[in-house]
Motif scaffolding. Sequence first.
Motif, PDB file in Angstrom:
ATOM      1  N   LEU A 243      30.621  54.478  34.539  1.00  0.00           N
ATOM      2  CA  LEU A 243      31.245  53.721  33.458  1.00  0.00           C
ATOM      3  C   LEU A 243      31.847  52.406  33.936  1.00  0.00           C
ATOM      4  N   PHE A 244      32.283  52.364  35.188  1.00  0.00           N
ATOM      5  CA  PHE A 244      32.976  51.174  35.670  1.00  0.00           C
ATOM      6  C   PHE A 244      32.040  49.967  35.771  1.00  0.00           C
ATOM      7  N   SER A 245      30.773  50.200  36.092  1.00  0.00           N
ATOM      8  CA  SER A 245      29.822  49.085  36.150  1.00  0.00           C
ATOM      9  C   SER A 245      29.449  48.591  34.759  1.00  0.00           C
ATOM     10  N   LEU A 246      29.693  49.414  33.735  1.00  0.00           N
ATOM     11  CA  LEU A 246      29.364  49.045  32.359  1.00  0.00           C
ATOM     12  C   LEU A 246      30.601  48.684  31.544  1.00  0.00           C
ATOM     13  N   GLN A 247      31.745  48.643  32.176  1.00  0.00           N
ATOM     14  CA  GLN A 247      32.996  48.476  31.448  1.00  0.00           C
ATOM     15  C   GLN A 247      33.037  47.171  30.657  1.00  0.00           C
ATOM     16  N   ASP A 248      32.651  46.065  31.273  1.00  0.00           N
ATOM     17  CA  ASP A 248      32.679  44.780  30.577  1.00  0.00           C
ATOM     18  C   ASP A 248      31.687  44.761  29.419  1.00  0.00           C
ATOM     19  N   LYS A 249      30.511  45.310  29.647  1.00  0.00           N
ATOM     20  CA  LYS A 249      29.499  45.343  28.582  1.00  0.00           C
ATOM     21  C   LYS A 249      29.988  46.165  27.404  1.00  0.00           C
ATOM     22  N   PHE A 250      30.580  47.323  27.685  1.00  0.00           N
ATOM     23  CA  PHE A 250      31.070  48.182  26.605  1.00  0.00           C
ATOM     24  C   PHE A 250      32.208  47.508  25.848  1.00  0.00           C
ATOM     25  N   ARG A 251      33.104  46.838  26.576  1.00  0.00           N
ATOM     26  CA  ARG A 251      34.202  46.144  25.896  1.00  0.00           C
ATOM     27  C   ARG A 251      33.655  45.071  24.962  1.00  0.00           C
ATOM     28  N   SER A 362      41.555  21.063  32.409  1.00  0.00           N
ATOM     29  CA  SER A 362      42.780  21.486  31.729  1.00  0.00           C
ATOM     30  C   SER A 362      42.481  22.041  30.350  1.00  0.00           C
ATOM     31  N   ASP A 363      41.440  21.479  29.663  1.00  0.00           N
ATOM     32  CA  ASP A 363      41.094  21.979  28.341  1.00  0.00           C
ATOM     33  C   ASP A 363      40.694  23.442  28.408  1.00  0.00           C
ATOM     34  N   THR A 364      39.894  23.761  29.404  1.00  0.00           N
ATOM     35  CA  THR A 364      39.444  25.136  29.539  1.00  0.00           C
ATOM     36  C   THR A 364      40.608  26.053  29.866  1.00  0.00           C
ATOM     37  N   GLU A 365      41.557  25.556  30.664  1.00  0.00           N
ATOM     38  CA  GLU A 365      42.718  26.361  30.987  1.00  0.00           C
ATOM     39  C   GLU A 365      43.519  26.668  29.733  1.00  0.00           C
ATOM     40  N   GLU A 366      43.592  25.709  28.813  1.00  0.00           N
ATOM     41  CA  GLU A 366      44.286  25.961  27.559  1.00  0.00           C
ATOM     42  C   GLU A 366      43.553  27.028  26.749  1.00  0.00           C
ATOM     43  N   ASP A 367      42.200  26.969  26.752  1.00  0.00           N
ATOM     44  CA  ASP A 367      41.437  27.970  26.023  1.00  0.00           C
ATOM     45  C   ASP A 367      41.647  29.355  26.615  1.00  0.00           C
ATOM     46  N   GLU A 368      41.803  29.387  27.960  1.00  0.00           N
ATOM     47  CA  GLU A 368      41.963  30.668  28.636  1.00  0.00           C
ATOM     48  C   GLU A 368      43.167  31.418  28.108  1.00  0.00           C
ATOM     49  N   THR A 369      44.253  30.653  27.841  1.00  0.00           N
ATOM     50  CA  THR A 369      45.481  31.297  27.401  1.00  0.00           C
ATOM     51  C   THR A 369      45.344  31.885  26.013  1.00  0.00           C
ATOM     52  N   ASP A 370      44.349  31.449  25.251  1.00  0.00           N
ATOM     53  CA  ASP A 370      44.178  31.930  23.880  1.00  0.00           C
ATOM     54  C   ASP A 370      43.330  33.187  23.805  1.00  0.00           C
ATOM     55  N   ILE A 371      42.701  33.563  24.918  1.00  0.00           N
ATOM     56  CA  ILE A 371      41.819  34.723  24.901  1.00  0.00           C
ATOM     57  C   ILE A 371      42.639  35.989  25.093  1.00  0.00           C
ATOM     58  N   PHE A 372      42.487  36.895  24.157  1.00  0.00           N
ATOM     59  CA  PHE A 372      43.161  38.187  24.292  1.00  0.00           C
ATOM     60  C   PHE A 372      42.114  39.233  24.656  1.00  0.00           C
ATOM     61  N   ILE A 373      42.333  39.931  25.760  1.00  0.00           N
ATOM     62  CA  ILE A 373      41.384  40.923  26.241  1.00  0.00           C
ATOM     63  C   ILE A 373      41.952  42.307  25.981  1.00  0.00           C
TER      64      ILE A 373
END
Length: 439
Positions: A243-251, A362-373
Amino acid sequence: MAADLFGWEGFRSSPGGLSKPNTLQKLPFPPVTKRHILNCSFHSWYLRYRGITPKARLLPLPPPFISYLRADGIVLPPDDNDRTEWSDSDSGIFSSTDNVSETDNEEEEDPSAQWRDIHQTIKLIIEELGGKIVPKLNWSAPKDATWIAATNSMECRTPNDIYLLLKSSDFVTHDLEHAFDGCEDDVITEGSEHEKLLTQSIPYFLILRKHITLNPSLEFRCFVRRRRLIALCQRDLNHFDFLFSLQDKFRDIIQQFFDLRLRNSFPDENFAFDVYIPPPHDRVWLVDINPWAQRTDPLLFSWLELLTLPEPPPLGPSELGTISLPLALKTNITSNPIRSLCNDIAPAKNYNSYKSDSASTSDTEEDETDIFIPEFRLVRRDDPEAYGFTTPQYSAHKLPRDVVDASRGGEGSLREFATQWKEVLAKQNQEDSEDGTED
């Protein structure tokens, strides 16, 4: 990691280990309403999501059948075909067909006399669904009663198989007697006429699902708070290394599934849902929807964690755009099979690779903060809590081990056990009588 089902805040430490809890904490649940519980009933959501959930048939249950389920004891309807099955599986002790005199009495007291049409309909549905089905009531399946079945599973081939499981299950009893426990819509006195009328007003259904062999390692429970997927975990509490190798895909695929199918179509903003991802892991099947309430097992989380996880950010334009097309098609949701899911929407970003590739601007860094995982928990090989997961599930609802062992011992074991049990009871009654005479 395990569920704190009783709301205990913690345990007192002692030299010998953990002792009884010292304080009772009220978890910060939002008010649980009767409407929310009914929205999670299978009959309320199945038609809306019929195209993305395994095949099932819903059978409305009349009051006489509900009364039969609530009645004490296990008396099965006399049916020639079913009786042959029970005789072959040595389960006659539960239907009182051990001898001819009892059979005659049983025919006079047919428990299905007032719902023979239901009995016949169940037979037809079993035949229609391939001869093997899995039953459940509005909210619960009788998973805690599989010890009493000849197959040691929820697989049923006759109506009497179904009745035996339903009448032996504490989970089903909870559906019948305590469906609205903890709800805050009305102040209801236990045992009052108001409570009885409220319980009787629930439209109960028998759900018969086609029996299919599921890989338990590919079932996941997902938690939704304020219409955001905040956490998910495996349902089978054993370690599965692959499951650990598929964790990102499943999420990713579960997140896509939620955004496309459930986020804006389910009436409540807080709920939990179960999914199954069969090989080759490119589609998601909805298995069940559960209330956002303490009665739902949080599995690898605690409810306190789920209720206090950091608040996800508001939905952004990109996320709203992702679900705009499915929302336009939601009126035709039952005709749009889940197999087209991966063709309807673009693949979700891989969150881990996105982080590693996006640190340049810096733009991408701002986008990073908006991603909720959403937090995705799996049972790890070296997880100390995992050692307790090998114990049988629902053990609190089972009979003593001797009964379970007897039910697994093949033909003759149950009858032999029943005979021995009667002898023990007779001997105990005799000793009690002798003690009373001596006094």
